[in-house]
Design a protein around this motif. Sequence first.
Motif, PDB file in Angstrom:
ATOM      1  N   ILE A 243       0.844  -1.195   0.000  1.00 20.82           N
ATOM      2  CA  ILE A 243       0.000   0.000   0.000  1.00 20.82           C
ATOM      3  C   ILE A 243       0.883   1.250   0.000  1.00 20.82           C
ATOM      4  O   ILE A 243       1.912   1.297   0.695  1.00 20.82           O
ATOM      5  CB  ILE A 243      -0.911   0.013   1.241  1.00 20.82           C
ATOM      6  N   GLN A 244       0.474   2.249  -0.765  1.00 18.47           N
ATOM      7  CA  GLN A 244       1.242   3.508  -0.808  1.00 18.47           C
ATOM      8  C   GLN A 244       1.411   4.075   0.595  1.00 18.47           C
ATOM      9  O   GLN A 244       0.477   4.058   1.407  1.00 18.47           O
ATOM     10  CB  GLN A 244       0.539   4.534  -1.697  1.00 18.47           C
ATOM     11  N   LEU A 245       2.589   4.597   0.860  1.00 19.67           N
ATOM     12  CA  LEU A 245       2.896   5.108   2.195  1.00 19.67           C
ATOM     13  C   LEU A 245       2.004   6.285   2.578  1.00 19.67           C
ATOM     14  O   LEU A 245       1.744   6.528   3.761  1.00 19.67           O
ATOM     15  CB  LEU A 245       4.371   5.524   2.260  1.00 19.67           C
ATOM     16  N   THR A 246       1.520   7.014   1.576  1.00 20.10           N
ATOM     17  CA  THR A 246       0.701   8.204   1.845  1.00 20.10           C
ATOM     18  C   THR A 246      -0.783   7.882   2.002  1.00 20.10           C
ATOM     19  O   THR A 246      -1.582   8.785   2.297  1.00 20.10           O
ATOM     20  CB  THR A 246       0.865   9.211   0.691  1.00 20.10           C
ATOM     21  N   ALA A 247      -1.179   6.639   1.816  1.00 21.96           N
ATOM     22  CA  ALA A 247      -2.590   6.264   1.885  1.00 21.96           C
ATOM     23  C   ALA A 247      -3.113   6.373   3.308  1.00 21.96           C
ATOM     24  O   ALA A 247      -2.472   5.918   4.259  1.00 21.96           O
ATOM     25  CB  ALA A 247      -2.789   4.855   1.355  1.00 21.96           C
ATOM     26  N   THR A 248      -4.274   7.000   3.468  1.00 16.78           N
ATOM     27  CA  THR A 248      -4.904   7.126   4.783  1.00 16.78           C
ATOM     28  C   THR A 248      -5.635   5.832   5.131  1.00 16.78           C
ATOM     29  O   THR A 248      -5.779   4.926   4.295  1.00 16.78           O
ATOM     30  CB  THR A 248      -5.899   8.288   4.795  1.00 16.78           C
ATOM     31  N   LYS A 249      -6.157   5.773   6.357  1.00  9.29           N
ATOM     32  CA  LYS A 249      -6.901   4.588   6.800  1.00  9.29           C
ATOM     33  C   LYS A 249      -8.141   4.374   5.927  1.00  9.29           C
ATOM     34  O   LYS A 249      -8.446   3.237   5.534  1.00  9.29           O
ATOM     35  CB  LYS A 249      -7.320   4.770   8.266  1.00  9.29           C
ATOM     36  N   ASP A 250      -8.859   5.447   5.618  1.00 14.77           N
ATOM     37  CA  ASP A 250     -10.047   5.329   4.773  1.00 14.77           C
ATOM     38  C   ASP A 250      -9.682   4.840   3.373  1.00 14.77           C
ATOM     39  O   ASP A 250     -10.410   4.038   2.770  1.00 14.77           O
ATOM     40  CB  ASP A 250     -10.766   6.681   4.676  1.00 14.77           C
ATOM     41  N   GLN A 251      -8.568   5.323   2.853  1.00 16.40           N
ATOM     42  CA  GLN A 251      -8.133   4.902   1.525  1.00 16.40           C
ATOM     43  C   GLN A 251      -7.706   3.432   1.523  1.00 16.40           C
ATOM     44  O   GLN A 251      -7.950   2.706   0.547  1.00 16.40           O
ATOM     45  CB  GLN A 251      -6.991   5.801   1.045  1.00 16.40           C
ATOM     46  N   GLN A 252      -7.082   2.986   2.619  1.00 14.65           N
ATOM     47  CA  GLN A 252      -6.733   1.571   2.741  1.00 14.65           C
ATOM     48  C   GLN A 252      -7.996   0.703   2.764  1.00 14.65           C
ATOM     49  O   GLN A 252      -8.052  -0.350   2.123  1.00 14.65           O
ATOM     50  CB  GLN A 252      -5.912   1.332   4.011  1.00 14.65           C
ATOM     51  N   ASP A 253      -9.019   1.173   3.494  1.00 13.06           N
ATOM     52  CA  ASP A 253     -10.281   0.423   3.560  1.00 13.06           C
ATOM     53  C   ASP A 253     -10.945   0.361   2.182  1.00 13.06           C
ATOM     54  O   ASP A 253     -11.520  -0.661   1.803  1.00 13.06           O
ATOM     55  CB  ASP A 253     -11.230   1.075   4.572  1.00 13.06           C
ATOM     56  N   GLU A 254     -10.854   1.474   1.447  1.00 13.92           N
ATOM     57  CA  GLU A 254     -11.418   1.517   0.101  1.00 13.92           C
ATOM     58  C   GLU A 254     -10.698   0.525  -0.814  1.00 13.92           C
ATOM     59  O   GLU A 254     -11.338  -0.205  -1.588  1.00 13.92           O
ATOM     60  CB  GLU A 254     -11.299   2.934  -0.468  1.00 13.92           C
TER      61      GLU A 254
END
Length: 295
Positions: A65-76
């Motif tokens: 996962i991209q290091l800049t991805a937020t928690k919501d973006q990871q869930d998406e």
Amino acid sequence: MKFRTVGRHFKESFKSLYRNGWMTFAAASAVTVTLILVSVFFAIMMNMNKLADDVENDVEINVHIQLTATKDQQDELKANIGELSGVDSVTFSSKDEQMEKLVSTYGKDFELFQQDNPLYDVFIVQAKEPSETAKVASEIQEMKYVAKVNYGEKTVEKLFNVLKWGRYAGIILSAGLLLTAMFLISNTIKIAIYSRRTEIEIMKLVGATNWFIRWPFVLEGAWLGLLGSIVPVILTFVGYINTYNLINPRLGEGTNLSLLSPSPFMYEISGLIIAIGVLIGIWGSAISIRRFLKV
């Protein structure tokens, strides 16, 4: 066919086995030796297929996962991966968990990097079918918030090819061994019947029909196959259970690999061995006696 005639055929087949004791022993021994080879080979091949399936099913796709991805973006991203038709499961593993795996696998040298962990958080994806691994990885690679996808592409493709050709080789060898078994057993039965050709000729000359002569020999072939399968079944049962208890606990240490469980595998292979012995015995007798019926 009358019941009395059927009873006569069964009685004659048993009497013939007893009367021709040494030939019965020779034929049954040939069946025994051949079926021992068949049962051992089948047990090895079926377990190799099981281990091959375990190896294939153990192949995982690591989605970094991209290091800049937020928690919501990871869930998406997780939801998008889970919606793919070829995906069976999606499991999150933090970069700290990934570092712990590295340390446990490669040693304490990697502990130096724990304070400034350079690894990614990852989703560990399992495909429904091992053959779909490359397709699923390619689809995930195109998604947002994915840094890279790794599933050991070259190694996995080579592994799948090796396993595929290994299965083909197993099928060919199994067929070859069965044909060899049929040849050896039928030839042994043929020798046994040849020693009684005069008896067959006399029966034919006094008016006995071909099937009246043939049935006791066919049944005799079935009994020879049954007798010859007893020892292979016992040896396979005892040998496989001991092998399973010795190898399986060590094989499963730190892996998902395992041998086929003795139950129901041993009952299945025992039934198969008995069926092969009886069918080859019947076939060998039917083929061998045909030439002696032409009087």
